[in-house]
Scaffold this motif. Sequence first.
Motif: not given
Length: 529
Positions: A410-413, A469-474, A491-494, A516-521
């Motif tokens: 997530l931080l990389f994205a 699939k199983g990716s982090a998205v920013a 698209a498969g983001a987790s 079923g996603l984890a999300m941070v702000l």
Amino acid sequence: MTSPNAIRRALISVSDKTGLIDLAKALSDRGVELLSTGGSAKAIRDAGIPVVDVADVTGFPEMMDGRVKTLHPKVHGGLLALRDNDAHVAAMDEHGIGAIDLLVVNLYPFEAALARGADYDEMIENIDIGGPAMIRAAAKNHAFVTTVVDVEDYSDLIAELDANDGATTYAFRQRFAQIAYARTGAYDAAVSTWMASAIGEETPRRRVFAGTYVQGLRYGENSHQGAAFYSDGSGRPGVTAAQQHQGKELSYNNINDTDAAFELVSEFLPKDGPACAIIKHANPCGVARGATLEEAYSKAFDCDRTSAFGGIIALNQPLDGATAEKITEIFTEVVIAPGADDAAREIFAKKKNLRLLTTPALADTSDKGLAYRQVSGGMLVQDRDNGFIGMDDLKVVTKLAPTPEQMRDLLFAWKVAKHVKSNAIVYVKDGATVGVGAGQMSRLDSALIAAKKAERMADAMGLPEPLTKGSAVASDAFFPFADGLLEAAAAGASCVIQPGGSMRDDEVIAAADEAGLAMVLTGMRHFRH
């Protein structure tokens, strides 16, 4: 006044003594009387060249720690007098003012003091007064007076004197007057910009922009546009300060894209491992970390192999032979890195059109600095986007919290999204981008495009499913509706990182929970228009 003017008397007062003795000797050998001040006069005299101290001409010694030495009618009258005006000539005769035909001045090293971080009092003492006053006077009177302000122009001056029997032409004097005014303008710009910063004036009434010519360019963004490249003198590591080792001259678009690539890869500190960014048209088409530089490049390349063709590559560590060998498998425009070993240079030398640039360091992405953009009739000025988000700055808002591995992605994205044209959507998996959607009018479209690109790459690589699939998205800004978020989930983001702040944050968070996603702000956005 348009005829060649003979140089009989010259005033030399320079801070930078480079080339001084050669110039003084060349002038003296041509019968030119030399006037000079302080350290310049001493250096000339010590070299056995005849010189007259300005203090002997004015009748006043240098005083106030050298602050006052040339501010005198016998200096400024000699520079400003119109030689074809009887009243001016009579005034010169009455007051014993001798004509000065050539002024050679370079200014106190204000910019150098600024670059080394001098304190306020030292900066003030490095503001030149007499130098700019003389330069402006001599340049105004270019009908009769030649003005030289840059060491690199000494040879042109001597060549001009040789070509015209010890005289300078009007066209030469005009050209050097323009150079002189540009120099004092740039100098004053540096002083005023520094002072605004020193006193905390964020929006000064007048802001001055200045640059120093680096090179002419064949054309700008398009072949019908003229262009040139200028340095702002800040010394910031990057394409401006880079050394080019091989390849064709950089184009306008090369410089723009190389800057974008280098600024992006500078987000990744070498101590945290090798990183690579591949840029096409100022947008990243692949960014990755790896155990080696070669692996980082390969992972970045696999994000979008099609767009990487003819791209710009930036590395956060010195280029090595193995990585160079891999890069040369396809056509690349430019590679920029903080160094390159002999093996890498030998490999690149076989690709004559490939441009290799090396820099002394990465850019400091925490540096505040200013960014400028021209608009019709004006200029927009803002702080450089140096916003940083760390692990402790993130707020988990969903029922699921990201795992440590997801948090790293997530931080990389998030770092990559900062460098993607808005609206930006970036998918990352295992420290590498796997889909980038840039510059769309809708965030939903950016999410769709990034996912579609990932599908194409999966097909091209023979993978059973896209790496999203199983990716982090920013997302560089908040999701105004849940649709863009749901497209990322499809698209498969987790897990998701985004600024938050939408009126519909509750709806978006609820949609993330349902998917079923984890999300941070982050509480911070990264628009890049």
